[in-house]
Design an enzyme around this catalytic site. Structure first.
Site, PDB file in Angstrom:
ATOM      1  N   ASP A  79       0.826  -1.119   0.047  1.00 29.02           N
ATOM      2  CA  ASP A  79       0.044  -0.110   0.127  1.00 29.02           C
ATOM      3  C   ASP A  79       0.822   1.170  -0.122  1.00 29.02           C
ATOM      4  O   ASP A  79       0.371   2.257  -0.107  1.00 29.02           O
ATOM      5  CB  ASP A  79      -1.152  -0.083   1.044  1.00 29.02           C
ATOM      6  CG  ASP A  79      -0.335  -0.252   2.586  1.00 29.02           C
ATOM      7  OD1 ASP A  79       0.661  -0.215   2.561  1.00 29.02           O
ATOM      8  OD2 ASP A  79      -1.356   0.115   3.503  1.00 29.02           O
ATOM      9  N   SER A  80       2.194   0.925  -0.088  1.00 28.64           N
ATOM     10  CA  SER A  80       3.221   2.109  -0.392  1.00 28.64           C
ATOM     11  C   SER A  80       2.753   2.570  -1.665  1.00 28.64           C
ATOM     12  O   SER A  80       3.546   3.884  -1.915  1.00 28.64           O
ATOM     13  CB  SER A  80       4.515   1.626  -0.164  1.00 28.64           C
ATOM     14  OG  SER A  80       4.928   0.401  -0.981  1.00 28.64           O
ATOM     15  N   LYS A  94      -1.245  -9.379   2.616  1.00 27.94           N
ATOM     16  CA  LYS A  94      -0.680  -9.073   3.886  1.00 27.94           C
ATOM     17  C   LYS A  94      -1.553  -7.963   4.661  1.00 27.94           C
ATOM     18  O   LYS A  94      -1.980  -7.134   3.823  1.00 27.94           O
ATOM     19  CB  LYS A  94       0.673  -8.231   3.491  1.00 27.94           C
ATOM     20  CG  LYS A  94       1.391  -7.775   4.818  1.00 27.94           C
ATOM     21  CD  LYS A  94       3.070  -7.402   4.153  1.00 27.94           C
ATOM     22  CE  LYS A  94       3.234  -6.111   3.661  1.00 27.94           C
ATOM     23  NZ  LYS A  94       2.661  -4.895   4.530  1.00 27.94           N
ATOM     24  N   GLU A 148       8.841  -4.206  10.420  1.00 30.84           N
ATOM     25  CA  GLU A 148       9.509  -2.908   9.953  1.00 30.84           C
ATOM     26  C   GLU A 148      10.083  -2.189  11.068  1.00 30.84           C
ATOM     27  O   GLU A 148       9.326  -1.894  12.153  1.00 30.84           O
ATOM     28  CB  GLU A 148       8.281  -2.186   9.018  1.00 30.84           C
ATOM     29  CG  GLU A 148       8.619  -0.931   8.747  1.00 30.84           C
ATOM     30  CD  GLU A 148       7.550  -0.345   7.703  1.00 30.84           C
ATOM     31  OE1 GLU A 148       6.652  -1.036   7.391  1.00 30.84           O
ATOM     32  OE2 GLU A 148       7.895   0.852   7.303  1.00 30.84           O
ATOM     33  N   GLU A 193      -1.528  -5.651   8.442  1.00 35.23           N
ATOM     34  CA  GLU A 193      -0.807  -4.854   9.843  1.00 35.23           C
ATOM     35  C   GLU A 193      -1.459  -5.096  10.960  1.00 35.23           C
ATOM     36  O   GLU A 193      -2.765  -4.789  11.161  1.00 35.23           O
ATOM     37  CB  GLU A 193      -0.473  -3.371   9.313  1.00 35.23           C
ATOM     38  CG  GLU A 193       0.080  -2.849   8.211  1.00 35.23           C
ATOM     39  CD  GLU A 193       0.469  -1.528   8.161  1.00 35.23           C
ATOM     40  OE1 GLU A 193       0.228  -0.643   8.996  1.00 35.23           O
ATOM     41  OE2 GLU A 193       0.894  -1.210   6.802  1.00 35.23           O
ATOM     42  N   ASP A 199      -1.130  -6.179  -0.389  1.00 29.75           N
ATOM     43  CA  ASP A 199      -1.671  -5.645   0.842  1.00 29.75           C
ATOM     44  C   ASP A 199      -3.128  -5.196   1.059  1.00 29.75           C
ATOM     45  O   ASP A 199      -3.672  -4.719  -0.017  1.00 29.75           O
ATOM     46  CB  ASP A 199      -0.923  -4.065   1.099  1.00 29.75           C
ATOM     47  CG  ASP A 199       0.391  -3.977   1.960  1.00 29.75           C
ATOM     48  OD1 ASP A 199       0.664  -5.133   2.606  1.00 29.75           O
ATOM     49  OD2 ASP A 199       1.250  -3.248   1.799  1.00 29.75           O
TER      50      ASP A 199
HETATM   51  O1  KIV Z   1       3.707  -1.153   1.660  1.00 26.00           O
HETATM   52  C1  KIV Z   1       4.826  -1.631   1.754  1.00 26.00           C
HETATM   53  O2  KIV Z   1       5.462  -1.440   0.942  1.00 26.00           O
HETATM   54  C2  KIV Z   1       5.386  -2.445   2.679  1.00 26.00           C
HETATM   55  C3  KIV Z   1       6.674  -2.865   2.900  1.00 26.00           C
HETATM   56  C4  KIV Z   1       7.207  -1.343   3.547  1.00 26.00           C
HETATM   57  C5  KIV Z   1       6.884  -3.596   3.722  1.00 26.00           C
HETATM   58  O3  KIV Z   1       4.349  -2.719   3.503  1.00 26.00           O
END
Ligand code: KIV
Length: 271
Positions: A51-52, A120, A189, A122, A90
């Site tokens: 989600d980056s 994924k 992280e 969090e 994510d």
């Molecule tokens: O969203 C992302 O890029 C991440 C990584 C920093 C692990 O969760």
């Protein structure tokens, strides 16, 4: 009856075997078809559609604004470019924390509409119901502990997490909870390297670090950061493997000059 002919080379089971053998796992983000193709062809083990994307693709300050539909768009684009790597997408903020039924619906949409291999999310104990419900539907999950950017408004900054004993203890407990629930891996992280090493020793599932030192089972970086596309972000843990900002900027300047000077196109570049 038709069956899928192309078999994925990297599966969740392969990652677990790599940990058992002590072979390090490489992971990078990607958000689109073309870069996913390059990263996959280079031999990366895992591609994370993070989600980056909210930061590096859309220019938001945090990861909070990105939607499930947008993550599905990025995820499906990446999957179309990948032959070998395991692809994880994510779950974005607000699509799994509220209740486990909503979490399952979000995860099912990702799996159905992107054809990714896993998701994924969090958090630890606070999202365990969602984790269990998603896993019960046969959807593989990678956990994410330590600095969890979707909780930035609770933390107030992106500084190193779990330096204090109580937070470190909770992180360790959360890692065990995620493993016991059935997650196939966990990302850590920006936490102290000693704590990350302890987690990697205590759990049997692969532990992938970003800013978590070398004692874990693998490493992940944001592609735009490690390629030097994004020059403004320079945390201590980041190693830049290229200066694509400079390379792209230089190429664009040369193109502009060639157009202005009537040097592009030349005779061979026309019909
Ligand atoms: O969203 C992302 O890029 C991440 C990584 C920093 C692990 O969760």
């Amino acid at each position: 009856m038709s069956v899928q002919s192309s078999e994925k080379v990297v599966t969740t089971r392969v990652l677990q075997e790599m940990k058992r053998r002590g072979e390090k796992i490489s992971m990078l983000t990607a958000y689109d078809y073309s870069t996913a193709q390059i990263v996959d062809a280079a031999g990366i083990d895992v591609i994370l559609v993070g989600d980056s994307a909210a930061n590096v693709m859309a220019g938001f300050q945090t990861t909070l604004p990105i939607t499930l539909d947008q993550m599905i768009y990025h995820g499906a684009s990446v999957v179309r470019g990948v032959k070998r790597a395991l692809v994880i997408v994510d779950l974005p903020f607000g699509t799994y924390q509220g209740n486990s039924k909503e979490a399952l619906c979000s995860a099912i949409r990702i799996m159905k509409e992107t054809a990714a291999d896993a998701i994924k999310l969090e958090g630890g104990a606070e999202i365990l119901d969602s984790v269990k419900r998603i896993l019960s539907a046969g959807i593989p999950i990678m956990g994410h502990l330590g600095l969890t950017p979707q909780s930035i408004n609770k933390f107030g900054s992106y500084t190193v997490r779990a330096r204090e004993e109580a937070e470190a203890r909770k992180l360790l407990e959360d890692a065990h909870l995620l493993e016991e629930a059935g997650c196939f891996a966990v990302t850590l992280e920006k936490i102290p390297a000693t704590l990350a090493t302890q987690v990697a020793r205590e759990v049997a599932i692969p532990v992938i670090g970003i800013g978590a030192g070398s004692g874990v089972d693998g490493q992940v970086l944001v592609l735009h950061d490690m390629l030097g596309i994004n020059n403004e972000f320079s945390p201590r843990f980041l190693r830049r493997y290229a200066d694509l900002y400079g390379a792209i900027n230089g190429a664009v300047k040369q193109y502009i000059e060639d157009v202005k000077n009537r040097e592009f196109p030349n005779e061979k570049e026309q019909y």
